[in-house]
Design a protein around this motif. Sequence first.
Motif, PDB file in Angstrom:
ATOM      1  N   PHE A 117      10.078  27.119  11.808  1.00  0.00           N
ATOM      2  CA  PHE A 117      10.066  26.379  13.075  1.00  0.00           C
ATOM      3  C   PHE A 117      11.337  26.648  13.874  1.00  0.00           C
ATOM      4  CE2 PHE A 117      11.391  22.500  15.346  1.00  0.00           C
ATOM      5  CZ  PHE A 117      10.374  22.442  16.285  1.00  0.00           C
ATOM      6  N   LEU A 118      12.487  26.599  13.214  1.00  0.00           N
ATOM      7  CA  LEU A 118      13.750  26.830  13.920  1.00  0.00           C
ATOM      8  C   LEU A 118      13.840  28.252  14.465  1.00  0.00           C
ATOM      9  CD1 LEU A 118      16.191  24.836  11.625  1.00  0.00           C
ATOM     10  CD2 LEU A 118      15.309  24.191  13.877  1.00  0.00           C
ATOM     11  N   ARG A 119      13.304  29.212  13.730  1.00  0.00           N
ATOM     12  CA  ARG A 119      13.278  30.594  14.239  1.00  0.00           C
ATOM     13  C   ARG A 119      12.431  30.684  15.505  1.00  0.00           C
ATOM     14  NH1 ARG A 119      12.294  33.415   8.497  1.00  0.00           N
ATOM     15  NH2 ARG A 119      14.453  33.466   7.807  1.00  0.00           N
ATOM     16  N   GLU A 120      11.271  30.027  15.483  1.00  0.00           N
ATOM     17  CA  GLU A 120      10.393  30.057  16.646  1.00  0.00           C
ATOM     18  C   GLU A 120      11.030  29.342  17.837  1.00  0.00           C
ATOM     19  OE1 GLU A 120       6.675  28.470  15.324  1.00  0.00           O
ATOM     20  OE2 GLU A 120       6.327  30.144  13.947  1.00  0.00           O
ATOM     21  N   VAL A 121      11.740  28.256  17.579  1.00  0.00           N
ATOM     22  CA  VAL A 121      12.440  27.545  18.653  1.00  0.00           C
ATOM     23  C   VAL A 121      13.494  28.452  19.265  1.00  0.00           C
ATOM     24  CG1 VAL A 121      14.064  25.668  19.121  1.00  0.00           C
ATOM     25  CG2 VAL A 121      12.012  25.223  17.796  1.00  0.00           C
ATOM     26  N   ARG A 122      14.220  29.161  18.429  1.00  0.00           N
ATOM     27  CA  ARG A 122      15.269  30.070  18.917  1.00  0.00           C
ATOM     28  C   ARG A 122      14.670  31.157  19.805  1.00  0.00           C
ATOM     29  NH1 ARG A 122      19.238  33.458  14.964  1.00  0.00           N
ATOM     30  NH2 ARG A 122      20.406  34.511  16.581  1.00  0.00           N
ATOM     31  N   VAL A 123      13.535  31.708  19.387  1.00  0.00           N
ATOM     32  CA  VAL A 123      12.879  32.748  20.185  1.00  0.00           C
ATOM     33  C   VAL A 123      12.438  32.179  21.530  1.00  0.00           C
ATOM     34  CG1 VAL A 123      10.818  34.198  20.316  1.00  0.00           C
ATOM     35  CG2 VAL A 123      12.155  34.141  18.217  1.00  0.00           C
ATOM     36  N   GLU A 124      11.845  30.988  21.519  1.00  0.00           N
ATOM     37  CA  GLU A 124      11.375  30.388  22.766  1.00  0.00           C
ATOM     38  C   GLU A 124      12.536  30.066  23.699  1.00  0.00           C
ATOM     39  OE1 GLU A 124       8.321  30.013  24.004  1.00  0.00           O
ATOM     40  OE2 GLU A 124       7.606  31.081  22.232  1.00  0.00           O
ATOM     41  N   LEU A 125      13.640  29.581  23.137  1.00  0.00           N
ATOM     42  CA  LEU A 125      14.796  29.261  23.978  1.00  0.00           C
ATOM     43  C   LEU A 125      15.417  30.510  24.583  1.00  0.00           C
ATOM     44  CD1 LEU A 125      16.528  26.369  22.020  1.00  0.00           C
ATOM     45  CD2 LEU A 125      15.287  26.244  24.173  1.00  0.00           C
ATOM     46  N   SER A 126      15.277  31.646  23.905  1.00  0.00           N
ATOM     47  CA  SER A 126      15.806  32.887  24.476  1.00  0.00           C
ATOM     48  C   SER A 126      14.959  33.338  25.667  1.00  0.00           C
ATOM     49  CB  SER A 126      15.856  33.985  23.423  1.00  0.00           C
ATOM     50  OG  SER A 126      14.553  34.397  23.055  1.00  0.00           O
ATOM     51  N   ARG A 127      13.729  32.874  25.770  1.00  0.00           N
ATOM     52  CA  ARG A 127      12.848  33.243  26.867  1.00  0.00           C
ATOM     53  C   ARG A 127      13.021  32.347  28.091  1.00  0.00           C
ATOM     54  NH1 ARG A 127       7.343  33.833  23.354  1.00  0.00           N
ATOM     55  NH2 ARG A 127       7.999  35.600  22.104  1.00  0.00           N
ATOM     56  N   VAL A 128      13.718  31.248  27.940  1.00  0.00           N
ATOM     57  CA  VAL A 128      13.877  30.277  29.033  1.00  0.00           C
ATOM     58  C   VAL A 128      14.795  30.850  30.100  1.00  0.00           C
ATOM     59  CG1 VAL A 128      14.802  28.005  29.618  1.00  0.00           C
ATOM     60  CG2 VAL A 128      13.477  28.306  27.532  1.00  0.00           C
ATOM     61  N   GLY A 129      14.428  30.639  31.355  1.00  0.00           N
ATOM     62  CA  GLY A 129      15.291  31.023  32.466  1.00  0.00           C
ATOM     63  C   GLY A 129      16.246  29.886  32.783  1.00  0.00           C
ATOM     64  N   TRP A 130      17.469  29.967  32.261  1.00  0.00           N
ATOM     65  CA  TRP A 130      18.427  28.884  32.427  1.00  0.00           C
ATOM     66  C   TRP A 130      19.072  28.955  33.806  1.00  0.00           C
ATOM     67  CZ3 TRP A 130      18.206  25.290  28.876  1.00  0.00           C
ATOM     68  CH2 TRP A 130      17.735  25.618  27.611  1.00  0.00           C
ATOM     69  N   PRO A 131      19.293  27.798  34.463  1.00  0.00           N
ATOM     70  CA  PRO A 131      19.949  27.799  35.776  1.00  0.00           C
ATOM     71  C   PRO A 131      21.440  28.114  35.640  1.00  0.00           C
ATOM     72  CG  PRO A 131      19.515  25.555  35.074  1.00  0.00           C
ATOM     73  CD  PRO A 131      18.891  26.459  34.050  1.00  0.00           C
ATOM     74  N   SER A 132      22.002  28.617  36.739  1.00  0.00           N
ATOM     75  CA  SER A 132      23.435  28.911  36.740  1.00  0.00           C
ATOM     76  C   SER A 132      24.224  27.605  36.889  1.00  0.00           C
ATOM     77  CB  SER A 132      23.773  29.853  37.892  1.00  0.00           C
ATOM     78  OG  SER A 132      23.577  29.193  39.128  1.00  0.00           O
ATOM     79  N   ARG A 133      25.529  27.707  36.722  1.00  0.00           N
ATOM     80  CA  ARG A 133      26.384  26.516  36.844  1.00  0.00           C
ATOM     81  C   ARG A 133      26.306  25.941  38.257  1.00  0.00           C
ATOM     82  NH1 ARG A 133      30.713  24.375  34.009  1.00  0.00           N
ATOM     83  NH2 ARG A 133      32.234  23.269  35.280  1.00  0.00           N
ATOM     84  N   GLN A 134      26.294  26.825  39.259  1.00  0.00           N
ATOM     85  CA  GLN A 134      26.217  26.379  40.651  1.00  0.00           C
ATOM     86  C   GLN A 134      24.898  25.649  40.913  1.00  0.00           C
ATOM     87  OE1 GLN A 134      26.507  29.598  43.405  1.00  0.00           O
ATOM     88  NE2 GLN A 134      26.728  28.272  45.192  1.00  0.00           N
ATOM     89  N   GLN A 135      23.813  26.153  40.375  1.00  0.00           N
ATOM     90  CA  GLN A 135      22.529  25.482  40.546  1.00  0.00           C
ATOM     91  C   GLN A 135      22.531  24.117  39.870  1.00  0.00           C
ATOM     92  OE1 GLN A 135      20.079  28.550  38.839  1.00  0.00           O
ATOM     93  NE2 GLN A 135      19.214  29.094  40.834  1.00  0.00           N
ATOM     94  N   MET A 136      23.126  24.029  38.678  1.00  0.00           N
ATOM     95  CA  MET A 136      23.169  22.750  37.972  1.00  0.00           C
ATOM     96  C   MET A 136      23.974  21.710  38.743  1.00  0.00           C
ATOM     97  SD  MET A 136      21.264  22.561  35.413  1.00  0.00           S
ATOM     98  CE  MET A 136      21.875  21.006  34.822  1.00  0.00           C
ATOM     99  N   VAL A 137      25.086  22.138  39.333  1.00  0.00           N
ATOM    100  CA  VAL A 137      25.896  21.216  40.132  1.00  0.00           C
ATOM    101  C   VAL A 137      25.086  20.728  41.333  1.00  0.00           C
ATOM    102  CG1 VAL A 137      27.938  21.068  41.617  1.00  0.00           C
ATOM    103  CG2 VAL A 137      28.108  22.136  39.368  1.00  0.00           C
ATOM    104  N   ALA A 138      24.370  21.641  41.987  1.00  0.00           N
ATOM    105  CA  ALA A 138      23.560  21.265  43.148  1.00  0.00           C
ATOM    106  C   ALA A 138      22.435  20.314  42.743  1.00  0.00           C
ATOM    107  CB  ALA A 138      22.990  22.517  43.809  1.00  0.00           C
ATOM    108  N   PHE A 139      21.745  20.617  41.645  1.00  0.00           N
ATOM    109  CA  PHE A 139      20.655  19.749  41.187  1.00  0.00           C
ATOM    110  C   PHE A 139      21.170  18.369  40.816  1.00  0.00           C
ATOM    111  CE2 PHE A 139      18.354  23.745  39.457  1.00  0.00           C
ATOM    112  CZ  PHE A 139      17.928  24.069  40.735  1.00  0.00           C
ATOM    113  N   THR A 140      22.314  18.323  40.156  1.00  0.00           N
ATOM    114  CA  THR A 140      22.896  17.041  39.756  1.00  0.00           C
ATOM    115  C   THR A 140      23.295  16.231  40.989  1.00  0.00           C
ATOM    116  OG1 THR A 140      23.698  18.040  37.714  1.00  0.00           O
ATOM    117  CG2 THR A 140      24.704  15.958  38.382  1.00  0.00           C
ATOM    118  N   ALA A 141      23.889  16.898  41.975  1.00  0.00           N
ATOM    119  CA  ALA A 141      24.292  16.195  43.203  1.00  0.00           C
ATOM    120  C   ALA A 141      23.075  15.632  43.923  1.00  0.00           C
ATOM    121  CB  ALA A 141      25.066  17.141  44.113  1.00  0.00           C
ATOM    122  N   VAL A 142      22.016  16.412  44.018  1.00  0.00           N
ATOM    123  CA  VAL A 142      20.802  15.935  44.682  1.00  0.00           C
ATOM    124  C   VAL A 142      20.234  14.732  43.944  1.00  0.00           C
ATOM    125  CG1 VAL A 142      18.387  16.544  45.155  1.00  0.00           C
ATOM    126  CG2 VAL A 142      20.220  18.117  45.767  1.00  0.00           C
TER     127      VAL A 142
END
Length: 106
Positions: A49-74
């Motif tokens: 299960f943990l191996r599969e979770v790791r593979v799936e998390l590697s496929r996620v498109g993570w937002p950049s720091r600037q995007q996270m700051v903007a989303f948090t502010a909104v």
Amino acid sequence: MNREMRRLAEREERRSKQKDTRGRRSPIVGGSGGQAGQPRGRWARLVQFLREVRVELSRVGWPSRQQMVAFTAVTVVTAGVLTGYVFVVDLAFSRTVLALIRELTG
């Protein structure tokens, strides 16, 4: 259940019966058990299960720091505006109701 769903369920049932009669293993890797039909242990399943979770998390498109700051502010600004709006509406309704009660009770 509509006809199509019933047909799909019947088809799956036939496939599972055929699979049982043929003695085939599950097409899913690690799906039906371990070696020689033995059930796999909890630790082996947890590791898989943990191996599969790791593979799936590697496929996620993570937002950049600037995007996270903007989303948090909104989010914070929106929550603040809605909180203020609800406060003002609540205050207006409570004062209106209290004024009506004073008028009626004299």
